[in-house]
Design a protein around this motif. Structure first.
Motif, PDB file in Angstrom:
ATOM      1  N   GLY A  84       0.813  -1.198   0.000  1.00 22.51           N
ATOM      2  CA  GLY A  84       0.000   0.000   0.000  1.00 22.51           C
ATOM      3  C   GLY A  84       0.853   1.257   0.000  1.00 22.51           C
ATOM      4  N   SER A  85       0.189   2.387  -0.234  1.00 25.49           N
ATOM      5  CA  SER A  85       0.862   3.701  -0.223  1.00 25.49           C
ATOM      6  C   SER A  85       2.158   3.667  -1.026  1.00 25.49           C
ATOM      7  N   LEU A  86       2.045   3.182  -2.258  1.00 29.10           N
ATOM      8  CA  LEU A  86       3.236   3.005  -3.086  1.00 29.10           C
ATOM      9  C   LEU A  86       3.933   4.326  -3.363  1.00 29.10           C
ATOM     10  N   LYS A  87       5.253   4.250  -3.405  1.00 25.85           N
ATOM     11  CA  LYS A  87       6.102   5.407  -3.651  1.00 25.85           C
ATOM     12  C   LYS A  87       6.978   5.123  -4.865  1.00 25.85           C
ATOM     13  N   PRO A  88       7.487   6.147  -5.515  1.00 27.29           N
ATOM     14  CA  PRO A  88       8.380   5.913  -6.653  1.00 27.29           C
ATOM     15  C   PRO A  88       9.579   5.037  -6.294  1.00 27.29           C
ATOM     16  N   GLU A  89      10.054   5.122  -5.074  1.00 24.98           N
ATOM     17  CA  GLU A  89      11.203   4.299  -4.667  1.00 24.98           C
ATOM     18  C   GLU A  89      10.841   2.826  -4.494  1.00 24.98           C
ATOM     19  N   ASP A  90       9.579   2.488  -4.598  1.00 26.27           N
ATOM     20  CA  ASP A  90       9.161   1.086  -4.594  1.00 26.27           C
ATOM     21  C   ASP A  90       9.293   0.459  -5.982  1.00 26.27           C
ATOM     22  N   THR A  91       9.611   1.262  -6.975  1.00 26.57           N
ATOM     23  CA  THR A  91       9.779   0.747  -8.339  1.00 26.57           C
ATOM     24  C   THR A  91      10.907  -0.269  -8.392  1.00 26.57           C
ATOM     25  N   ALA A  92      10.580  -1.463  -8.856  1.00 24.23           N
ATOM     26  CA  ALA A  92      11.555  -2.562  -8.892  1.00 24.23           C
ATOM     27  C   ALA A  92      10.894  -3.778  -9.527  1.00 24.23           C
ATOM     28  N   VAL A  93      11.716  -4.772  -9.811  1.00 29.41           N
ATOM     29  CA  VAL A  93      11.192  -6.092 -10.143  1.00 29.41           C
ATOM     30  C   VAL A  93      11.039  -6.835  -8.822  1.00 29.41           C
ATOM     31  N   TYR A  94       9.866  -7.372  -8.590  1.00 28.53           N
ATOM     32  CA  TYR A  94       9.572  -8.089  -7.354  1.00 28.53           C
ATOM     33  C   TYR A  94       9.630  -9.592  -7.609  1.00 28.53           C
ATOM     34  N   TYR A  95      10.385 -10.274  -6.765  1.00 29.81           N
ATOM     35  CA  TYR A  95      10.579 -11.717  -6.900  1.00 29.81           C
ATOM     36  C   TYR A  95      10.056 -12.439  -5.662  1.00 29.81           C
ATOM     37  N   CYS A  96       9.444 -13.584  -5.894  1.00 34.33           N
ATOM     38  CA  CYS A  96       9.203 -14.452  -4.749  1.00 34.33           C
ATOM     39  C   CYS A  96      10.296 -15.525  -4.738  1.00 34.33           C
ATOM     40  N   ALA A  97      10.606 -15.982  -3.552  1.00 32.63           N
ATOM     41  CA  ALA A  97      11.676 -16.958  -3.378  1.00 32.63           C
ATOM     42  C   ALA A  97      11.232 -17.994  -2.360  1.00 32.63           C
ATOM     43  N   ALA A  98      11.776 -19.196  -2.512  1.00 34.13           N
ATOM     44  CA  ALA A  98      11.385 -20.297  -1.640  1.00 34.13           C
ATOM     45  C   ALA A  98      12.608 -20.987  -1.072  1.00 34.13           C
TER      46      ALA A  98
END
Length: 126
Positions: A84-98
Motif C-alpha cells: 500500500g501507499s506506493l512510492k516511486p522508490e518502490d519501483t523494482a522487479v519483485y521476486y518471490c523466493a522459496a
C-alpha cells in the motif's frame, strides 16, 4: 523442486496499492518458507518480507513495514504481497523466493533461498 510464477505487477501512481501473487507449481508448497525480494535497476536484491511455512510468523524490512503484508494460502499453493501507499522508490522487479523447510535466522539474505520466480515489474509514477 518448486517452480514459482509471480503476477500482479504493473504501472501505478504514487499512493496506489497492489497485490502481488506468486503461484507454485510442483513440489509440496506447504513445506517451503517463502519470501519476497525486489531489485531496482543497478541495485542488488533487497529483502521485503518473509513468511514461515504455516504462515504463523511474518517478517518485514524496516523500509516497508506498515505498508506491506505478506500472506500465503497453502491450499492454493500461493503466497501474496499486499503493498500500500506506493512510492516511486518502490519501483523494482519483485521476486518471490522459496526455501525448503525452515525460515533461517538470516531470512533477509537472498543467498538462503534456493528457488526464485522470474519476477514481476512494479513501476510507481510520481
Amino acid at each position: 523442486q518448486v517452480q514459482l510464477v509471480e503476477s500482479g505487477g504493473g504501472l501505478v501512481q504514487t499512493g496506489d496499492s497492489l497485490r502481488l501473487s506468486c503461484a507454485a507449481a510442483s513440489g509440496t508448497f506447504s513445506t517451503y518458507a517463502m519470501a519476497w525480494f525486489r531489485q531496482a535497476p543497478g541495485k542488488e536484491h533487497e529483502f521485503v518480507a518473509a513468511i514461515r511455512r504455516r504462515g504463523d510468523m511474518t517478517y518485514y524490512a524496516d523500509s516497508v513495514k506498515g505498508r506491506v503484508t505478506i500472506s500465503r494460502d497453502n491450499a492454493k499453493n500461493s503466497v501474496y504481497l499486499q503493498v500500500g501507499s506506493l512510492k516511486p522508490e518502490d519501483t523494482a522487479v519483485y521476486y518471490c523466493a522459496a526455501r525448503q523447510m525452515y525460515l533461517p535466522a538470516v531470512y533477509f539474505n537472498p543467498d538462503e533461498y534456493n528457488y526464485w520466480g522470474q519476477g514481476t515489474q512494479v513501476t510507481v509514477s510520481s
